[in-house]
Structures are given as structure tokens and as C-alpha cells.
Scaffold this motif. Sequence first.
Motif, mmCIF file in Angstrom:
data_model
loop_
_atom_site.group_PDB
_atom_site.id
_atom_site.type_symbol
_atom_site.label_atom_id
_atom_site.label_comp_id
_atom_site.label_asym_id
_atom_site.label_seq_id
_atom_site.Cartn_x
_atom_site.Cartn_y
_atom_site.Cartn_z
ATOM 1 N N GLU A 155 -34.671 -18.001 0.557
ATOM 2 C CA GLU A 155 -35.493 -18.475 -0.547
ATOM 3 C C GLU A 155 -35.512 -17.409 -1.635
ATOM 4 O O GLU A 155 -35.570 -16.213 -1.348
ATOM 5 C CB GLU A 155 -36.926 -18.747 -0.063
ATOM 6 C CG GLU A 155 -37.049 -19.926 0.885
ATOM 7 C CD GLU A 155 -36.658 -21.239 0.228
ATOM 8 O OE1 GLU A 155 -37.001 -21.439 -0.963
ATOM 9 O OE2 GLU A 155 -35.992 -22.053 0.891
ATOM 10 N N PRO A 156 -35.463 -17.798 -2.908
ATOM 11 C CA PRO A 156 -35.537 -16.803 -3.981
ATOM 12 C C PRO A 156 -36.911 -16.155 -4.022
ATOM 13 O O PRO A 156 -37.889 -16.704 -3.498
ATOM 14 C CB PRO A 156 -35.267 -17.632 -5.242
ATOM 15 C CG PRO A 156 -35.663 -19.026 -4.874
ATOM 16 C CD PRO A 156 -35.348 -19.180 -3.422
ATOM 17 N N ASP A 157 -37.000 -14.981 -4.650
ATOM 18 C CA ASP A 157 -38.283 -14.285 -4.726
ATOM 19 C C ASP A 157 -39.078 -14.709 -5.956
ATOM 20 O O ASP A 157 -39.880 -13.943 -6.497
ATOM 21 C CB ASP A 157 -38.074 -12.764 -4.708
ATOM 22 C CG ASP A 157 -37.143 -12.277 -5.816
ATOM 23 O OD1 ASP A 157 -36.755 -13.114 -6.665
ATOM 24 O OD2 ASP A 157 -36.829 -11.080 -5.836
ATOM 25 N N GLY A 197 -28.039 -24.946 1.931
ATOM 26 C CA GLY A 197 -28.783 -23.904 2.613
ATOM 27 C C GLY A 197 -28.168 -23.445 3.920
ATOM 28 O O GLY A 197 -28.881 -23.020 4.837
ATOM 29 N N LYS A 198 -26.838 -23.492 4.008
ATOM 30 C CA LYS A 198 -26.129 -23.039 5.210
ATOM 31 C C LYS A 198 -25.277 -21.820 4.869
ATOM 32 O O LYS A 198 -24.784 -21.700 3.755
ATOM 33 C CB LYS A 198 -25.231 -24.151 5.767
ATOM 34 C CG LYS A 198 -25.956 -25.449 6.088
ATOM 35 C CD LYS A 198 -27.003 -25.259 7.166
ATOM 36 C CE LYS A 198 -27.691 -26.589 7.485
ATOM 37 N NZ LYS A 198 -28.775 -26.404 8.498
ATOM 38 N N ALA A 248 -28.758 -17.959 -2.313
ATOM 39 C CA ALA A 248 -28.301 -17.089 -1.225
ATOM 40 C C ALA A 248 -28.125 -15.654 -1.696
ATOM 41 O O ALA A 248 -28.000 -15.381 -2.893
ATOM 42 C CB ALA A 248 -26.962 -17.605 -0.687
ATOM 43 N N ASP A 249 -28.099 -14.738 -0.730
ATOM 44 C CA ASP A 249 -27.635 -13.383 -0.979
ATOM 45 C C ASP A 249 -26.110 -13.414 -0.911
ATOM 46 O O ASP A 249 -25.541 -13.780 0.122
ATOM 47 C CB ASP A 249 -28.176 -12.419 0.077
ATOM 48 C CG ASP A 249 -29.635 -12.080 -0.155
ATOM 49 O OD1 ASP A 249 -30.042 -11.963 -1.326
ATOM 50 O OD2 ASP A 249 -30.375 -11.945 0.834
ATOM 51 N N VAL A 250 -25.467 -13.045 -1.993
ATOM 52 C CA VAL A 250 -24.007 -13.139 -2.089
ATOM 53 C C VAL A 250 -23.406 -11.740 -2.064
ATOM 54 O O VAL A 250 -23.862 -10.840 -2.771
ATOM 55 C CB VAL A 250 -23.581 -13.870 -3.376
ATOM 56 C CG1 VAL A 250 -22.059 -13.971 -3.448
ATOM 57 C CG2 VAL A 250 -24.217 -15.259 -3.442
#
Length: 291
Positions: free
Chosen positions: A210-212, A145-146, A180-182
Amino acid sequence: MTDDETPAGTTVGTRDPDALLSRAGASGDPGRDQHFLVDDRVLDRIPTYATEAGVDLSHVLEIGAGNGALTDRLLAVADRVTAVERDPDLAAFLREEFADAIADGHLTVLEGDALEVDLPAYTASISNLPYGASSEILFRLLPAGKPLIAMVQREFADRMAAEPGGDDYGRLSVTAGHYADVELVEPVPPEAFSPPPAVDSAVVRALPREPDYTVADEAFFLGFVKAVFTQRRKTVRNGIRNTPHISGLDDPDAVVEAADENLLAKRAGDLSPTEFAELARLASEVGFSDD
């Protein structure tokens, strides 16, 4: 002083990558997945993909530090850097080249395989990854989560950032996007490396969120995604039925009977992550025996 000599009092962020290679006595070895990034412009830009996103650079983790060209740029923007390098000769060179930064607590050189060593607590990872181990390394880092910025093969980057419905969309897209947003932030040609790899490269930036959607069991969700994508040319209905040996389901037929027909008629490449999560939740509820 010649370019091959260690420059006393060199300001971090200014080391010439070709001179670093010369001092390290390294020429790169494609057979060992060694391709050193030597383009100053690319090296200078990589840290900016973190700073422009407001990433916390109080402790940066670098995997595959090599000759230290990127390490040098990271030291210019980070409070602390931990550089992981598995090649003993290169690790020794890094300790010599950056002795001042190590002495003042600015840099730690961690010798060993990034898949095996104990990684420190860190605030962001920024790396030119060894391509052969990119997938395994990234999926050790992403769950932390980084924020992550990494040089990878262009094809791999395209798949990480792909959206549903495209040819590049697959298990990697869903799995990376779970954490993550990639974004592919820069394509990089082979000539930016020494020796040049046989493929194009790209820098990706993954910013955690966090995912939706929600999943009760993350491991099962990711395994379910893997299973269905092994049958990507078939309908999701057949993908579920044909892969209990991968998903672990006891009763895949019960999942098919309970699922939405609109989802079952699609192929894996057309399912959004949210739809995968919906199916995985259902599968976990009805696809296992009570034993």
C-alpha cells in the motif's frame, strides 16, 4: 539423440534454450517484437528473484512464453504455471514440448494476446515481456497487487524504479510506485537474446504494498499525475493550469489558488508521490463544479 530432438523425460529447469529454439523452428523477428532469451545464466537467475523474496509461487503467470526457455525454469519452482503466448505456432510448440507438464496439471498454455485474454487468478507473474507492449501489460498486472518480475528495456526499468529529482523520474515512476516497491535487480546485455535487441534490458522486481498516502479516487490521481507530467519542464502551477483537457478539472485556477505555494513552484520531476497525492486530493475537492 541430437539437440534438435525432444528429450524424453527431460527434467524441468534443464532445457537448453538454443535447442528449444531449434525444435520450435523459431529464429525471432524484431519486427514482431520477438527476442528470445537464450542466456542460461540469466534464465536460471530470474526465478531466484522471486524465491529470495519469499514470493508465493503456487500459481505463476508468464506473459510471452515464446520458446519456453523461461517456462521450463518456472516449472521447476512453481506448483502451477499459466503461460500466455500470442503466436499460434509457438503456442502449439509449447503444448507439444511440455505435453507431460500439461497432462499432469502443472502447466496451462493460454493462446492469445495478454492484453485481451481473460487472465486466471495467480499468485505471481514472471515474464520476459514483449517490449513494445511492456507498459500496457505491466499496467494490467500491477493493479492486481501480485508480485511481479519482468524483463523489460533498461530505459523502461530505470524509469520504473526512479526516485524524485532524477532525470528518469516521471509518470511511470509514480504510477508503478503507487502499486509496488520497484527494484532493478539485474541489467541484461543484448547478447543474452536471439536475435539481440538494439537496446539494453533489465529485470525488475515489483513487490506490492500500500502507498504511504491515500487518495479518494485512484483513477483521478493517476490521471492528474499524467497531466502534470506532460508539462514537466514547467512549474506545477502551469502544469495544472495547462492540462484540464487531460486531468478533467473544471476549474484548475481554483486548485492553483488553494494549493501550497512551495508545491506549485516545483516542477513535476521534483514532486514526491506523497506531494502528488496531496495536490490530487485538493484538486478533487476544489477543481470541479457542483453540477
